[in-house]
Design a protein around this motif. Sequence first.
Motif, mmCIF file in Angstrom:
data_model
loop_
_atom_site.group_PDB
_atom_site.id
_atom_site.type_symbol
_atom_site.label_atom_id
_atom_site.label_comp_id
_atom_site.label_asym_id
_atom_site.label_seq_id
_atom_site.Cartn_x
_atom_site.Cartn_y
_atom_site.Cartn_z
ATOM 1 N N ILE A 1 0.863 -1.378 0.069
ATOM 2 C CA ILE A 1 0.051 0.037 0.078
ATOM 3 C C ILE A 1 0.882 1.226 -0.068
ATOM 4 N N LEU A 2 2.012 1.235 0.753
ATOM 5 C CA LEU A 2 2.939 2.423 0.841
ATOM 6 C C LEU A 2 3.671 2.388 -0.531
ATOM 7 N N ARG A 3 4.050 1.368 -1.101
ATOM 8 C CA ARG A 3 4.808 1.799 -2.447
ATOM 9 C C ARG A 3 3.849 2.052 -3.393
ATOM 10 N N ALA A 4 2.506 1.687 -3.506
ATOM 11 C CA ALA A 4 1.847 2.119 -4.399
ATOM 12 C C ALA A 4 1.052 3.504 -4.319
ATOM 13 N N SER A 5 1.540 4.372 -3.068
ATOM 14 C CA SER A 5 0.790 5.661 -2.917
ATOM 15 C C SER A 5 1.609 6.573 -3.331
ATOM 16 N N ARG A 6 1.239 8.017 -3.285
ATOM 17 C CA ARG A 6 2.074 9.007 -3.894
ATOM 18 C C ARG A 6 3.405 9.375 -3.123
ATOM 19 N N LEU A 7 3.548 8.584 -2.137
ATOM 20 C CA LEU A 7 4.823 8.860 -1.244
ATOM 21 C C LEU A 7 6.015 8.157 -1.636
ATOM 22 N N ASP A 8 7.005 8.617 -1.551
ATOM 23 C CA ASP A 8 8.279 7.770 -2.045
ATOM 24 C C ASP A 8 9.102 6.984 -0.717
ATOM 25 N N VAL A 9 9.248 5.708 -1.120
ATOM 26 C CA VAL A 9 9.750 5.047 -0.075
ATOM 27 C C VAL A 9 11.202 5.456 0.172
ATOM 28 N N GLU A 10 11.466 5.912 1.590
ATOM 29 C CA GLU A 10 13.003 6.339 1.761
ATOM 30 C C GLU A 10 13.656 5.164 2.532
ATOM 31 N N SER A 11 13.033 4.372 3.154
ATOM 32 C CA SER A 11 13.612 3.179 3.823
ATOM 33 C C SER A 11 12.390 2.497 4.463
ATOM 34 N N LEU A 12 12.489 1.342 4.029
ATOM 35 C CA LEU A 12 11.393 0.457 4.692
ATOM 36 C C LEU A 12 12.075 -1.121 5.002
ATOM 37 N N ASP A 13 12.032 -1.206 6.024
ATOM 38 C CA ASP A 13 12.932 -2.551 6.621
ATOM 39 C C ASP A 13 11.932 -3.536 7.118
ATOM 40 N N HIS A 14 11.999 -4.867 6.565
ATOM 41 C CA HIS A 14 11.120 -5.717 7.124
ATOM 42 C C HIS A 14 11.835 -6.516 8.086
ATOM 43 N N GLY A 15 11.287 -6.766 9.288
ATOM 44 C CA GLY A 15 11.738 -7.701 10.445
ATOM 45 C C GLY A 15 10.636 -8.155 11.088
ATOM 46 N N GLU A 16 10.734 -8.636 12.339
ATOM 47 C CA GLU A 16 9.671 -9.135 13.250
ATOM 48 C C GLU A 16 9.602 -8.332 14.497
ATOM 49 N N MET A 17 8.380 -8.477 14.998
ATOM 50 C CA MET A 17 7.869 -7.924 16.220
ATOM 51 C C MET A 17 8.526 -8.840 17.318
ATOM 52 N N PRO A 18 8.909 -8.723 18.704
ATOM 53 C CA PRO A 18 9.509 -9.478 19.582
ATOM 54 C C PRO A 18 8.269 -10.779 19.597
ATOM 55 N N LYS A 19 8.929 -11.876 20.077
ATOM 56 C CA LYS A 19 8.289 -13.190 19.928
ATOM 57 C C LYS A 19 7.256 -13.260 20.681
ATOM 58 N N GLU A 20 7.191 -12.415 21.900
ATOM 59 C CA GLU A 20 6.420 -12.328 22.916
ATOM 60 C C GLU A 20 4.963 -11.974 22.462
ATOM 61 N N ILE A 21 5.061 -11.482 20.984
ATOM 62 C CA ILE A 21 3.664 -10.826 20.273
ATOM 63 C C ILE A 21 3.012 -11.996 19.938
ATOM 64 N N GLY A 22 3.291 -13.191 19.416
ATOM 65 C CA GLY A 22 2.812 -14.483 19.029
ATOM 66 C C GLY A 22 3.234 -14.212 17.404
ATOM 67 N N PRO A 23 2.958 -15.483 16.616
ATOM 68 C CA PRO A 23 3.261 -15.320 15.408
ATOM 69 C C PRO A 23 2.486 -14.737 14.404
ATOM 70 N N LEU A 24 1.469 -14.720 14.658
ATOM 71 C CA LEU A 24 0.315 -14.045 13.745
ATOM 72 C C LEU A 24 0.406 -12.818 13.106
ATOM 73 N N VAL B 1 8.416 7.039 4.789
ATOM 74 C CA VAL B 1 8.269 7.253 3.323
ATOM 75 C C VAL B 1 8.044 8.735 3.182
ATOM 76 N N THR B 2 8.558 9.548 2.175
ATOM 77 C CA THR B 2 8.485 10.849 2.041
ATOM 78 C C THR B 2 7.664 11.564 0.941
ATOM 79 N N LYS B 3 7.239 12.752 1.376
ATOM 80 C CA LYS B 3 6.477 13.514 0.277
ATOM 81 C C LYS B 3 7.472 14.170 -0.760
ATOM 82 N N ALA B 4 7.481 14.068 -1.933
ATOM 83 C CA ALA B 4 8.397 14.743 -2.826
ATOM 84 C C ALA B 4 7.824 16.164 -2.876
#
Length: 211
Positions: free
Chosen positions: A176-199, A208-211
């Motif tokens: 959704i962010l990449r398809a918007s009018r905003l430019d992706v500056e940095s978008l890192d994929h990671g994980e929440m702490p394991k205490e949150i549950g896998p779902l 993301v930045t507005k040009a």
Amino acid sequence: MRHHRIFAALYDKMIGLCERAGFRDARADLLGQAHGRVLEIGAGTGLNLSHYTADVDDLVLLEPDRFMAARLRDRIAADPSLPASVTVINEPAEHLPFDDESFDCVVSTLVLCTVDDPEQTVAEVARVLRPGGRLLCLEHVRSSSSERLARWQDRLDLPWGWFAGGCHPNRDTARILRASRLDVESLDHGEMPKEIGPLIRPMISGAVTKA
């Protein structure tokens, strides 16, 4: 917009273990970048408040759920050290009651999973950001690394939403962010702490930045 009295009452306790396991630090790293006039959408009970710095001149907190907003106001009243003037507004993120190009920064943490229309919300964020302004986001998302987990997120979307105040575990927020009018500056994929549950463990963070 539904209002969730029980979920609001239990929210801080439900997420407390995750906060102590590292999510609080992730909030601090992200919000340390906020400056100027800042809008936080879906401010919830105010868990981000302690992480804003003196670089924030004016802080506007948007929270449509009246029970969450009541707890947010209580937290503000109890914290004299907030770095900025603070305003709480009860409005949905899909229809921001602000002029075009009126904010330097917008903050979204664990919000785009719950809004009714994430594409419209991001479009509204883009509208109110000044040129060069940034959306700082920290969101759990649909898994991009495990198709098996993504299928479970789809299957459990409805019951999870009943339990978790309308949250959707399978939102593809990065797309959704990449398809918007905003430019992706940095978008890192990671994980929440394991205490949150896998779902809802898959996570993205960045700007993301507005040009």
